[in-house]
Design a protein around this motif. Structure first.
Motif, PDB file in Angstrom:
ATOM      1  N   TRP A 174       7.039  -4.007 -11.142  1.00  0.00           N
ATOM      2  CA  TRP A 174       5.702  -4.690 -11.203  1.00  0.00           C
ATOM      3  C   TRP A 174       5.773  -6.283 -11.335  1.00  0.00           C
ATOM      4  O   TRP A 174       4.818  -7.206 -11.017  1.00  0.00           O
ATOM      5  N   ARG A 175       6.736  -6.623 -12.013  1.00  0.00           N
ATOM      6  CA  ARG A 175       6.795  -7.982 -12.358  1.00  0.00           C
ATOM      7  C   ARG A 175       7.052  -8.908 -11.045  1.00  0.00           C
ATOM      8  O   ARG A 175       6.541  -9.941 -10.818  1.00  0.00           O
ATOM      9  N   LEU A 235       0.926  -1.353  -0.034  1.00  0.00           N
ATOM     10  CA  LEU A 235      -0.014   0.020  -0.168  1.00  0.00           C
ATOM     11  C   LEU A 235       0.767   1.208   0.170  1.00  0.00           C
ATOM     12  O   LEU A 235       0.350   2.224  -0.425  1.00  0.00           O
ATOM     13  N   PHE A 236       1.966   1.008   0.599  1.00  0.00           N
ATOM     14  CA  PHE A 236       2.932   2.217   0.597  1.00  0.00           C
ATOM     15  C   PHE A 236       4.039   2.498  -0.411  1.00  0.00           C
ATOM     16  O   PHE A 236       4.923   3.065  -0.235  1.00  0.00           O
ATOM     17  N   THR A 237       3.727   1.569  -1.435  1.00  0.00           N
ATOM     18  CA  THR A 237       4.884   1.611  -2.576  1.00  0.00           C
ATOM     19  C   THR A 237       4.260   2.323  -3.603  1.00  0.00           C
ATOM     20  O   THR A 237       2.897   2.432  -3.877  1.00  0.00           O
ATOM     21  N   SER A 238       5.040   2.848  -4.525  1.00  0.00           N
ATOM     22  CA  SER A 238       4.625   3.635  -5.770  1.00  0.00           C
ATOM     23  C   SER A 238       3.943   2.677  -6.864  1.00  0.00           C
ATOM     24  O   SER A 238       4.607   1.631  -7.272  1.00  0.00           O
ATOM     25  N   ASP A 255       2.651 -11.995  -5.562  1.00  0.00           N
ATOM     26  CA  ASP A 255       1.414 -12.046  -5.260  1.00  0.00           C
ATOM     27  C   ASP A 255       0.918 -13.591  -5.770  1.00  0.00           C
ATOM     28  O   ASP A 255       0.068 -14.043  -4.905  1.00  0.00           O
ATOM     29  N   VAL A 256       1.403 -14.164  -6.638  1.00  0.00           N
ATOM     30  CA  VAL A 256       1.496 -15.509  -6.883  1.00  0.00           C
ATOM     31  C   VAL A 256       1.902 -16.483  -5.640  1.00  0.00           C
ATOM     32  O   VAL A 256       1.206 -17.379  -5.184  1.00  0.00           O
TER      33      VAL A 256
END
Length: 183
Positions: free
Chosen positions: A99-100, A90-93, A106-107
């Protein structure tokens, strides 16, 4: 300025505004899903940690609590890791070049959550139904409050796993649409 140049400038401005609007929508969807994931994981941890009940059988008192089972401990740790990971994100840009890595993590988190829910669900099933072949008796008749708490925690944990799968699908869709625009 020629008429085709004016059309090109206006068309480019409209496309830029549309892309900007789509980017904001995708970012809001991701934030919404992350907040839902945080809520589900916090709920799962709190409900599981507060699950305890005691019963007296033949003048012997036994206590059921989550820390008696390794699968329940694993469930609590996995949910806490997922919650902390979501809070950090939440605190990252969102324009970060990693993003990869976020998609891969996330996986990993989704798999961690699904495995922890599966392990805890297996133990909860034995607690509810027992295992006649092994001689294990069900305990939910003696400690219903404990079993109700575990059920609630498992529902919240399952919801968190589903939310993470939705985050993965959203990230894949965003990555696909940015790599292959529909011009």
């Amino acid at each position: 300025m020629s008429q085709s140049t004016i059309f090109l400038v206006i068309n480019s401005t409209i496309k830029f505004k549309a892309v900007s609007s789509m980017t904001k929508t995708k970012r809001l969807l991701t934030l919404f899903l992350r907040f839902l994931a945080i809520g589900a994981t916090i709920a799962a941890v709190i409900v599981m940690v507060t699950s305890h009940d005691s019963s007296e059988v033949f003048n012997l008192t036994f206590t059921a609590k989550y820390s008696n089972q390794q699968a329940f401990k694993y469930f609590v740790i996995a949910e806490a890791i997922a919650c902390a990971y979501s809070l950090i994100l939440l605190f990252t840009s969102p324009q970060n070049s990693l993003w990869r890595l976020v998609m891969i993590l996330d996986v990993v988190i989704a798999m961690l959550l699904s495995s922890s829910v599966s392990a805890a669900l297996a133990i909860a099933h034995v607690g509810k139904k027992g295992n006649t072949h092994a001689g294990w008796l069900p305990i939910c008749g003696q400690v219903p409050k404990f079993c109700d708490h575990v059920t609630g925690a498992l529902i919240a944990g399952f919801a968190a796993a589903i939310i993470y799968f939705l985050l993965i699908f959203s990230s894949l869709y965003s990555a696909q649409s940015s790599l292959f625009p529909l011009n």
